[in-house]
Design a protein around this motif. Structure first.
Motif, PDB file in Angstrom:
ATOM      1  N   ASP A   1      -5.067   3.759   1.911  1.00 50.40           N
ATOM      2  CA  ASP A   1      -5.196   4.906   1.004  1.00 50.40           C
ATOM      3  C   ASP A   1      -3.959   5.089   0.142  1.00 50.40           C
TER       4      ASP A   1
ATOM      5  N   VAL B   1      -1.835  -5.047 -10.616  1.00 52.94           N
ATOM      6  CA  VAL B   1      -1.932  -4.159  -9.452  1.00 52.94           C
ATOM      7  C   VAL B   1      -3.333  -3.551  -9.442  1.00 52.94           C
ATOM      8  N   PHE B   2      -3.996  -3.571  -8.294  1.00 56.50           N
ATOM      9  CA  PHE B   2      -5.410  -3.193  -8.187  1.00 56.50           C
ATOM     10  C   PHE B   2      -5.616  -1.683  -8.336  1.00 56.50           C
ATOM     11  N   ARG B   3      -4.836  -0.862  -7.646  1.00 53.23           N
ATOM     12  CA  ARG B   3      -5.009   0.595  -7.672  1.00 53.23           C
ATOM     13  C   ARG B   3      -3.646   1.290  -7.835  1.00 53.23           C
TER      14      ARG B   3
ATOM     15  N   GLN C   1      -2.641   4.721  -6.483  1.00 54.54           N
ATOM     16  CA  GLN C   1      -2.482   4.957  -5.044  1.00 54.54           C
ATOM     17  C   GLN C   1      -1.125   4.452  -4.536  1.00 54.54           C
TER      18      GLN C   1
ATOM     19  N   GLN D   1      -5.336  -3.425  -2.527  1.00 47.70           N
ATOM     20  CA  GLN D   1      -5.370  -2.154  -1.803  1.00 47.70           C
ATOM     21  C   GLN D   1      -5.798  -2.362  -0.345  1.00 47.70           C
TER      22      GLN D   1
END
Lengths: 195, 464
Positions: free
Chosen positions: B27, B50-52, B55, B155
């Motif tokens: 998360d 970067v994927f997320r 977060q 993530q």
């Protein structure tokens, strides 16, 4: 792609000390690089060199007698910090496997993620290895990843060791977790949706 | 019949692959300057983004100076690492809390303090003390740089599920005993490998009675017994702490969150792979005498004998005592010390500074003792000034520095000189941890305060 790990037969560098922490393996002041290279020079820095940078004669890595690609250490090796630099330093100094009777979790993961094989053996076998190499520094260990076995060559000591099947496959084939995880990004996205 | 750990872990498992490696969804990811540059370099080499990024949160903390933070960092390598973090965050749309700005601080202090850390989350950071966040009911743990790269890329990380362990501390704590004493006591009983392979839930009436910040101190040091992480089920203390914090849910969302978080506990019939119980009344103010955090004893006790140890352990024990300049059977009380360090992700929060300041109020720092009081974040620094703690410290001869990891691992200029003894509220007493050949004695803020005003190791209860 990393180097593939198959079998390894080598003399060893013995370090019969328990609870060797990652601050000994690579002190924090050497963590300031932004690349993965060059950490091997500072492996066990403060045990290996004095303040002026001269080799300490009584440290095993400075002994002309002990050479090899396998580091053998007392139990609870790699405890402490999560610094992957510890695995980079060991690998950078020319080791391909570390043998102990107990490893700290994060160190074990870091080693596996860098093609450095952590091999857990019994306390008895560990004691036997230390004794054997003290008597004869040319004593060798043979590690077979596929068979998951380690033996003290020329002795009755042969044990099998544990490794997660996925990690074994990665080591044997030089695979990398990041490539795998990126390849399942759509599955991860679907997971996020239903979460 | 699930443990709290099982519930959170299983709810975040995207897939289990051959032999039990889990693809675990994360998360929240925290990053800092030391263990992230090679991960970003890896992404660039692979040509992936970067994927997320929303977060991920960054704060430079490990090698920043704790004085004159308005000036550029003088040491070129540290400056380069911090600049690299700033650049990587800017290029990837990641929020960063820059040095000197209101949110900056040790990443494990600011996560809870800003409300970014919330119950039920999975949290990782390239730092073993990520376990701190578990105090709020999270599965939070430290990872290596390859795993930092995995989390940035997807993530997720690949991870074998640890075994479960519960440590209960029951009963009432003695007066003058703080949460640092509890965790040093537990580690002294279980050893530095006592939790290896396990994720620990801390429970029992003594744990429940602790404040949120005191709970963080306990979870912070889970790694010092080898545990993958430590956690405490969220309760009213947790909710009261989080309510109103900047990034915590607000309004209706807050009520819904509390309802959800209230269900986060181990089932009554949950079975742990390992369970131990301690009596709170057995715990005294603690201090370490050796070179790992398991080598701790009551301040009033004597350094244990090695006569019952096996040969391998005996050699390591002698090596540790020789490094410290101590001998078996010696009393810790009365030993002279040179430095006191109050700070770190273990004991650098406002409650720690309050405890220290209230203890030294009206007393004077002992001559010959150098003391570094380092807040864990800008927010802790601000509160310490507002509450008048800085004035109390000044009057007693102490100086409040600026926030950072500081002398916990001595990556900046805050180094303990060779051979000197430092009573430190941090988490590790490894050889050279606070500078080459430095000698660290781990303790809580009250034992540190007692040493600071007397110049010798002292039971704080004897100095009312």
């Amino acid at each position: 792609m990393r180097n593939k790990f198959t079998t390894l037969c080598s003399t060893v560098v013995p370090l019969p000390i328990e609870n060797i922490d990652t601050d000994q393996i690579i002190p924090a002041r050497f963590l300031k690089a932004t690349t993965r290279e060059g950490f091997g020079e500072n492996l066990f820095r403060d045990w290996r060199f004095d303040k002026e940078g001269n080799p300490k004669a009584d440290f095993v890595m400075n002994s002309p007698i002990y050479r090899g690609q396998i580091l053998v250490a007392g139990k609870n090796f790699g405890c402490g910090s999560s610094r992957e630099h510890a695995a980079w330093a060991i690998e950078g100094a020319g080791f391909h496997a570390v043998v102990s009777s107990f490893f700290a979790d994060i160190f074990r993961n870091n080693a596996l993620n860098n093609g450095l094989l952590p091999v857990t053996i019994s306390d008895e076998m560990l004691a036997a290895i230390f004794k054997a190499v003290e008597a004869d520094p040319s004593a060798e260990l043979k590690i077979d990843l596929q068979a998951q076995t380690i033996e003290l060559v020329g002795s009755d000591f042969k044990e099998s060791f544990e490794i997660a099947p996925y990690k074994k496959e990665c080591l044997a084939n030089g695979y990398d977790d990041v490539d795998f995880l990126v390849s399942i990004r759509s599955e991860i996205e679907a997971f996020e949706q239903k979460k | 019949m699930n443990t709290l750990f099982d519930k959170i872990w299983d709810a975040h498992t995207v897939r289990v692959i051959d032999g039990g490696s889990c693809v675990l969804y994360i998360d929240r990811q925290y990053i800092h300057e030391v263990t992230s540059p090679q991960a970003f370099a890896g992404l660039r080499r692979r040509g992936i983004e970067v994927f997320r990024p929303q977060q991920v949160t960054a704060s430079p903390d490990h090698n920043i100076p704790t004085t004159n933070q308005h000036l550029p960092i003088a040491e070129p390598q540290s400056a380069e690492q911090v600049a690299t973090l700033v650049k990587n965050c800017a290029e990837n749309g990641i929020t960063i809390f820059p040095i000197g700005e209101e949110h900056n601080g040790i990443i494990h202090v600011i996560g809870p303090q800003t409300g970014l850390t919330q119950p039920g989350m999975t949290i990782v950071c390239g730092d073993s003390h990520t376990s701190t966040h578990g105090a709020l009911g999270c599965v939070a743990f430290g990872i290596g740089t390859s795993e930092v790269e995995m989390a940035l890329a997807s993530q997720c990380i690949l991870q074998s599920k640890p075994k479960s362990m519960r440590i209960n501390v029951e009963g009432e704590l003695k007066e003058g005993v703080c949460s640092k004493d509890i965790i040093l006591y537990i580690i002294s009983k279980l050893g530095t490998g006592g939790g290896t392979g396990h994720f620990v839930e801390f429970a029992g009436s003594a744990i429940r009675s602790l404040s949120m910040e005191a709970r963080m101190t306990i979870c912070n040091m889970s790694i010092e017994m080898g545990a993958r992480g430590g956690m405490i089920a969220p309760d009213q203390t947790t909710f009261d702490y989080l309510k109103g914090r900047e990034f915590a849910p607000q309004g209706d969302e807050w009520d819904a969150a509390v309802e959800r978080w209230s269900k986060l506990c181990s089932d009554e019939d949950a079975v742990f792979d390992k369970e131990v119980t301690f009596d709170a009344a057995d715990i005294e103010p603690m201090i370490t005498y050796g070179t790992n955090p398991g080598m701790g004893i009551a301040v009033s006790a004597e350094i244990p004998s090695s006569k019952d140890m096996d040969e391998a352990s005996k050699a390591s024990y002698s090596k540790a005592l020789a490094y410290m300049g101590f001998a078996e059977g010696e009393k810790m009380e009365g030993k002279a010390i040179d430095y006191v360090f109050v700070g770190s992700c273990t004991n650098g929060r406002i409650e720690d500074l309050r405890a220290f300041a209230h203890f030294v109020k009206g007393k004077r720092k002992a001559e010959g003792v150098t003391a570094w009081i380092v807040p864990g974040s800008k927010e802790v620094e601000r509160l310490a000034i507002e509450e008048g703690l800085r004035d109390i410290l000044h009057e007693a001869g102490f100086e409040l520095r600026q926030p950072g990891c500081s002398a916990c691992l001595a990556m900046n200029d805050d180094k303990i000189p060779a051979g000197k003894y430092c009573v430190a509220t941090s988490n590790r007493n490894f050889e050279g941890r606070q500078g080459p050949d430095s000698r660290t004695l781990l303790a809580g803020p009250l034992v540190a305060a007692a040493a600071a005003v007397t110049g010798v190791i002292t039971d704080p209860r004897k100095l009312k």
